[in-house]
Design a protein around this motif. Structure first.
Motif, short mmCIF file in Angstrom:
data_model
loop_
_atom_site.label_atom_id
_atom_site.label_comp_id
_atom_site.label_asym_id
_atom_site.label_seq_id
_atom_site.Cartn_x
_atom_site.Cartn_y
_atom_site.Cartn_z
N SER A 181 84.37 21.62 44.78
CA SER A 181 84.55 20.63 45.85
C SER A 181 84.30 21.23 47.23
O SER A 181 84.27 22.45 47.41
CB SER A 181 85.96 20.04 45.80
OG SER A 181 86.93 21.04 46.05
N ASN A 182 84.13 20.35 48.20
CA ASN A 182 83.82 20.75 49.58
C ASN A 182 85.12 21.04 50.33
O ASN A 182 85.64 20.19 51.07
CB ASN A 182 83.02 19.64 50.27
CG ASN A 182 82.28 20.14 51.48
OD1 ASN A 182 82.78 20.97 52.22
ND2 ASN A 182 81.08 19.64 51.67
N THR A 183 85.66 22.24 50.14
CA THR A 183 86.99 22.56 50.65
C THR A 183 87.05 22.79 52.16
O THR A 183 88.12 22.70 52.75
CB THR A 183 87.53 23.82 49.95
OG1 THR A 183 86.61 24.90 50.16
CG2 THR A 183 87.68 23.59 48.46
N MET B 193 78.90 12.73 36.83
CA MET B 193 79.29 13.78 37.77
C MET B 193 80.31 13.25 38.77
O MET B 193 81.30 13.92 39.09
CB MET B 193 78.05 14.31 38.51
CG MET B 193 78.32 15.46 39.48
SD MET B 193 78.96 14.97 41.11
CE MET B 193 77.54 14.09 41.79
N LEU B 194 80.10 12.03 39.28
CA LEU B 194 81.01 11.45 40.25
C LEU B 194 82.40 11.21 39.65
O LEU B 194 83.42 11.43 40.31
CB LEU B 194 80.45 10.13 40.79
CG LEU B 194 79.20 10.24 41.67
CD1 LEU B 194 78.65 8.87 42.00
CD2 LEU B 194 79.51 11.01 42.96
N VAL C 86 81.02 16.91 46.65
CA VAL C 86 80.31 18.11 46.19
C VAL C 86 80.22 19.15 47.32
O VAL C 86 79.96 18.80 48.47
CB VAL C 86 78.89 17.73 45.73
CG1 VAL C 86 78.04 18.96 45.46
CG2 VAL C 86 78.96 16.84 44.51
N VAL C 87 80.43 20.41 46.98
CA VAL C 87 80.35 21.47 47.98
C VAL C 87 78.91 21.57 48.50
O VAL C 87 77.94 21.53 47.74
CB VAL C 87 80.81 22.82 47.38
CG1 VAL C 87 79.94 23.26 46.22
CG2 VAL C 87 80.88 23.90 48.44
N SER C 88 78.75 21.66 49.83
CA SER C 88 77.43 21.56 50.45
C SER C 88 76.51 22.72 50.07
O SER C 88 75.28 22.59 50.09
CB SER C 88 77.58 21.49 51.97
OG SER C 88 78.35 22.58 52.45
N GLN C 89 77.08 23.88 49.70
CA GLN C 89 76.25 25.03 49.35
C GLN C 89 75.38 24.78 48.13
O GLN C 89 74.36 25.44 47.96
CB GLN C 89 77.12 26.28 49.10
CG GLN C 89 77.70 26.89 50.36
CD GLN C 89 79.10 26.39 50.62
OE1 GLN C 89 79.37 25.19 50.47
NE2 GLN C 89 80.00 27.27 51.01
N VAL C 90 75.78 23.84 47.25
CA VAL C 90 75.00 23.60 46.04
C VAL C 90 73.60 23.11 46.40
O VAL C 90 72.60 23.56 45.82
CB VAL C 90 75.71 22.56 45.13
CG1 VAL C 90 74.79 22.15 43.98
CG2 VAL C 90 77.00 23.15 44.57
N THR C 91 73.50 22.21 47.38
CA THR C 91 72.19 21.70 47.80
C THR C 91 71.35 22.82 48.40
O THR C 91 70.15 22.94 48.11
CB THR C 91 72.36 20.57 48.83
OG1 THR C 91 73.21 19.56 48.29
CG2 THR C 91 71.02 19.96 49.19
N VAL C 92 71.98 23.66 49.23
CA VAL C 92 71.27 24.77 49.85
C VAL C 92 70.76 25.74 48.79
O VAL C 92 69.60 26.17 48.81
CB VAL C 92 72.19 25.51 50.85
CG1 VAL C 92 71.48 26.73 51.43
CG2 VAL C 92 72.63 24.57 51.96
N GLY D 262 73.40 13.81 44.68
CA GLY D 262 74.77 13.94 44.19
C GLY D 262 75.75 14.21 45.31
O GLY D 262 76.85 13.65 45.34
N ALA D 263 75.36 15.08 46.25
CA ALA D 263 76.24 15.41 47.37
C ALA D 263 76.53 14.19 48.24
O ALA D 263 77.68 13.92 48.60
CB ALA D 263 75.62 16.53 48.21
#
Length: 314
Positions: A109-111, A236-237, A273-279, A294-295
């Motif tokens: 998760s996007n903590t 996923m959601l 979703v944690v933003s680093q996944v897209t990056v 997904g994000a």
């Protein structure tokens, strides 16, 4: 009913702040360069100040033993969420370039970028120590399992990271270093000069609005018209926004947590979703469109699920 309205009001404030980033993108005021600046400022300067102020103002030396148990609860809940996500990805028979991305999105998760503004809006500044404790347990998996999953889904491989390299990467992050510094100050029963604390307080107050502006710009970058329920994204959601908080609630109960710490942990586990996944998906050649969709869908979906979650938590 009052709890639902309060949570709904908080989410509307978050949506309004996100809309600033979105419309700054449409107006050309914000580009990839400003986005990069915001990310570096938030993670490397504002969040560390936020950690320092939040921990020193809301914890004391006697509560540190409890804090260790809370970090353990966070780690167990994230591990179980990742296992559930991997099982779901296998059942869905997702292609290689999406399998690891799906698991990372559903399990992590996007903590920071969303977690801090959401929890401080809902619970106030008293929630900051517990946000940081959850972040410590969560980031251990993000920097190891999360990176490995997205890397293996990609076409461009990087060399494996040793245990020493992983520890160096993790404990060189400014938010982690600020947590460690705050814990040492609590153990030694010391406190920085009031001038330093006031400075840190001013900087920390910028985290929530800037983090949400950043997220709003990400929605603009993807484009609302490009948001589609690609294969596996509805599942996923459900895992990210519904199942993960249930898993976290059970784990927190098993570790004897209750009250504000439990509420903060459950909300942190129910975030987008944690933003680093897209990056990382873009960097390693995985399905970046899948990760971005997904994000963004999880950000929009959380505006519905968080008020409901707050009512259920009472």
């Amino acid at each position: 009913m009052a709890g639902f309205l309060n949570a709904l009001s908080a989410c509307l404030v978050l949506l309004m702040l996100m809309s600033v980033g979105y419309f700054m993108g449409t107006g050309g005021w914000m580009t990839a360069a400003e986005k990069k600046f915001l990310s570096k400022y938030i993670v490397n300067i504002a969040v560390p100040c936020n950690c320092l102020v939040g921990l020193l103002n809301n914890l004391d030396r006697d509560s540190l033993a409890q804090a260790g148990m809370m970090v353990a609860a966070a780690m167990v809940s994230v591990a179980v969420s990742l296992l559930a996500s991997a099982f779901a990805a296998s059942l869905l028979r997702l292609p290689r370039e999406r399998w690891g991305v799906f698991v990372a999105m559903a399990g992590l998760s996007n903590t920071i970028f969303i977690g801090i503004p959401v929890c401080t809006q809902l619970f106030g500044e008293a929630s900051m120590p517990f946000i940081m404790l959850y972040y410590m347990g969560h980031t251990a998996f993000l920097q190891s399992v999360g990176v490995m999953l997205v890397e293996r889904a990609g076409s461009s491989k990087r060399q494996g990271t040793s245990v020493t390299g992983f520890l160096r990467d993790m404990f060189s992050k400014p938010p982690i270093l600020s947590v460690i510094a705050a814990v040492l100050l609590l153990i030694l029963n010391l406190r920085p000069p009031e001038t330093v604390m006031r400075f840190a307080g001013y900087i920390s107050s910028s985290v929530s609005p800037l983090a949400l502006i950043y997220c709003g710009f990400i929605v603009y970058e993807v484009g609302l018209k490009n948001l589609r329920f690609l294969r596996g994204l509805p599942v996923m959601l459900v895992i990210r926004l519904v199942l993960s908080p249930v898993i976290c609630l059970v784990c927190c109960r098993l570790f004897g947590m209750e009250g504000l710490p439990l509420q903060v942990f459950v909300v942190e586990s129910a975030l987008p979703v944690v933003s680093q996944v897209t990056v990382m998906a873009g960097a390693y050649g995985a399905d970046e469109e899948y990760a971005a969709a997904g994000a963004c869908l999880s950000i929009l979906g959380s505006l519905i699920t968080i008020p409901i979650l707050m009512v259920m938590l009472g």
